[in-house]
Scaffold this motif. Structure first.
Motif, short mmCIF file in Angstrom:
data_model
loop_
_atom_site.label_atom_id
_atom_site.label_comp_id
_atom_site.label_asym_id
_atom_site.label_seq_id
_atom_site.Cartn_x
_atom_site.Cartn_y
_atom_site.Cartn_z
N ALA A 55 0.84 -1.21 0.00
CA ALA A 55 0.00 0.00 0.00
C ALA A 55 0.87 1.26 0.00
O ALA A 55 0.58 2.22 -0.72
N GLU A 56 1.94 1.24 0.80
CA GLU A 56 2.87 2.39 0.83
C GLU A 56 3.55 2.57 -0.53
O GLU A 56 3.66 3.69 -1.02
N GLU A 57 4.01 1.47 -1.11
CA GLU A 57 4.67 1.54 -2.43
C GLU A 57 3.77 2.16 -3.48
O GLU A 57 4.21 2.95 -4.31
N HIS A 58 2.48 1.78 -3.46
CA HIS A 58 1.53 2.25 -4.47
C HIS A 58 0.82 3.54 -4.08
O HIS A 58 0.10 4.12 -4.89
N GLN A 59 0.99 3.97 -2.80
CA GLN A 59 0.30 5.17 -2.29
C GLN A 59 -1.22 5.04 -2.45
O GLN A 59 -1.90 5.99 -2.87
N ILE A 60 -1.73 3.86 -2.11
CA ILE A 60 -3.16 3.57 -2.18
C ILE A 60 -3.59 3.02 -0.83
O ILE A 60 -2.93 2.16 -0.25
N ASN A 61 -4.72 3.52 -0.33
CA ASN A 61 -5.23 3.11 0.97
C ASN A 61 -5.99 1.79 0.89
O ASN A 61 -6.61 1.48 -0.12
N VAL A 62 -5.95 1.07 2.00
CA VAL A 62 -6.71 -0.18 2.16
C VAL A 62 -7.80 0.09 3.18
O VAL A 62 -7.51 0.48 4.31
N ALA A 63 -9.04 -0.10 2.78
CA ALA A 63 -10.18 0.14 3.65
C ALA A 63 -10.80 -1.22 4.01
O ALA A 63 -11.50 -1.82 3.21
N ILE A 64 -10.50 -1.69 5.23
CA ILE A 64 -11.03 -2.98 5.66
C ILE A 64 -12.54 -2.86 5.78
O ILE A 64 -13.06 -1.94 6.40
N HIS A 65 -13.22 -3.80 5.16
CA HIS A 65 -14.69 -3.78 5.13
C HIS A 65 -15.26 -4.74 6.17
O HIS A 65 -15.18 -5.95 5.99
N PRO A 66 -15.85 -4.21 7.25
CA PRO A 66 -16.49 -5.09 8.22
C PRO A 66 -17.80 -5.64 7.63
O PRO A 66 -18.49 -4.94 6.90
N HIS A 67 -18.10 -6.87 7.97
CA HIS A 67 -19.30 -7.52 7.41
C HIS A 67 -20.26 -8.01 8.48
O HIS A 67 -21.00 -8.95 8.26
N GLY A 68 -20.26 -7.37 9.64
CA GLY A 68 -21.27 -7.66 10.65
C GLY A 68 -21.02 -8.93 11.45
O GLY A 68 -19.95 -9.55 11.36
N PRO A 69 -22.01 -9.29 12.28
CA PRO A 69 -21.87 -10.45 13.16
C PRO A 69 -21.42 -11.70 12.41
O PRO A 69 -21.77 -11.90 11.26
N ARG A 70 -20.60 -12.48 13.07
CA ARG A 70 -20.08 -13.76 12.57
C ARG A 70 -19.01 -13.61 11.49
O ARG A 70 -18.59 -14.59 10.90
N HIS A 71 -18.55 -12.39 11.21
CA HIS A 71 -17.46 -12.17 10.26
C HIS A 71 -16.19 -11.89 11.06
O HIS A 71 -16.25 -11.44 12.20
N ARG A 72 -15.03 -12.12 10.46
CA ARG A 72 -13.78 -11.89 11.20
C ARG A 72 -13.57 -10.42 11.54
O ARG A 72 -12.86 -10.09 12.49
N TYR A 73 -14.16 -9.52 10.78
CA TYR A 73 -14.19 -8.10 11.11
C TYR A 73 -15.67 -7.69 11.19
O TYR A 73 -16.24 -7.18 10.23
N PRO A 74 -16.31 -7.92 12.34
CA PRO A 74 -17.73 -7.65 12.42
C PRO A 74 -18.07 -6.15 12.41
O PRO A 74 -19.03 -5.73 11.77
N GLY A 75 -17.29 -5.34 13.10
CA GLY A 75 -17.56 -3.91 13.19
C GLY A 75 -16.27 -3.12 13.28
O GLY A 75 -15.17 -3.64 13.10
N TRP A 76 -16.40 -1.83 13.59
CA TRP A 76 -15.22 -0.97 13.59
C TRP A 76 -14.24 -1.32 14.70
O TRP A 76 -13.03 -1.13 14.53
N LYS A 77 -14.74 -1.82 15.83
CA LYS A 77 -13.83 -2.13 16.93
C LYS A 77 -12.84 -3.24 16.56
O LYS A 77 -11.66 -3.18 16.94
N SER A 78 -13.29 -4.22 15.82
CA SER A 78 -12.38 -5.29 15.39
C SER A 78 -11.36 -4.77 14.39
O SER A 78 -10.20 -5.19 14.40
#
Length: 184
Positions: A55-78
């Motif tokens: 991401a640094e090399e390309h100067q492009i941001n990565v926006a992790i997308h939470p997918h709610g309950p039962r997902h590995r990233y359920p919300g913003w806190k995760s």
């Protein structure tokens, strides 16, 4: 084809990112060729070192997308826990529906993650909780004006995408209803 129609793409995804040294490059090369601001992603927990470097090399941001309950990233806190101490190029795509279904407060998430909020997938919900369904923006339980006030407060520079997942026989009608509310 997009430029012929005066369309400027700003983001792509959701893509899975892994720790494989070569794998992220194809996504970032594509994003760079398209002139994108960010990639909405679902990165493996062990991929952050490689993803941050690319991401640094390309100067492009990565926006992790939470997918709610039962997902590995359920919300913003995760997501906040996952990106702590990692490249500033890795942040969140604040999906207002999924974050709320996970039990996290969207405004609190924006105020906490601040300059790591790279995108917003704007939705409204019938209720607050894991069983909520999408409704046209402005007709549900989310405080949409408070979300925009929080974005202004943190000087948000990312992308807000209206995301319509309302179950309806009149999709254009629900989108129109959401846009009319937002214009007010």
């Amino acid at each position: 084809m997009l430029s012929e129609r005066s369309i400027t793409p700003l983001a792509c995804g959701v893509v899975r990112l892994t720790k494989d040294e070569d794998a992220p490059h194809k996504h970032f090369d594509f994003a760079q060729a398209m002139g994108l601001y960010s990639i909405s992603a679902d990165p493996d927990h062990d991929s952050f070192e490689v993803v941050g470097k690319v991401a640094e090399e390309h100067q492009i941001n990565v926006a992790i997308h939470p997918h709610g309950p039962r997902h590995r990233y359920p919300g913003w806190k995760s997501v906040a826990a996952a990106v702590e101490g990692k490249s500033k190029r890795i942040g969140i795509c604040m999906d207002t529906g999924h974050v709320t279904r996970a039990g996290d407060d969207v405004v609190e998430g924006i105020m906490t993650l601040k300059d790591r909020v790279y995108g917003v997938h704007l939705k409204d919900l019938s209720e607050v909780g894991p069983n909520a369904v999408d409704v046209p923006i402005g007709s549900g339980k989310l405080d949409i004006p408070a979300i925009f006030k929080a974005l202004r407060a943190v000087k948000f520079q990312g992308i807000v995408s209206l995301e319509d997942e309302v179950k309806s026989d009149n999709v254009m009608g629900t989108i129109r209803q959401s846009l009319e509310y937002l214009q007010k």
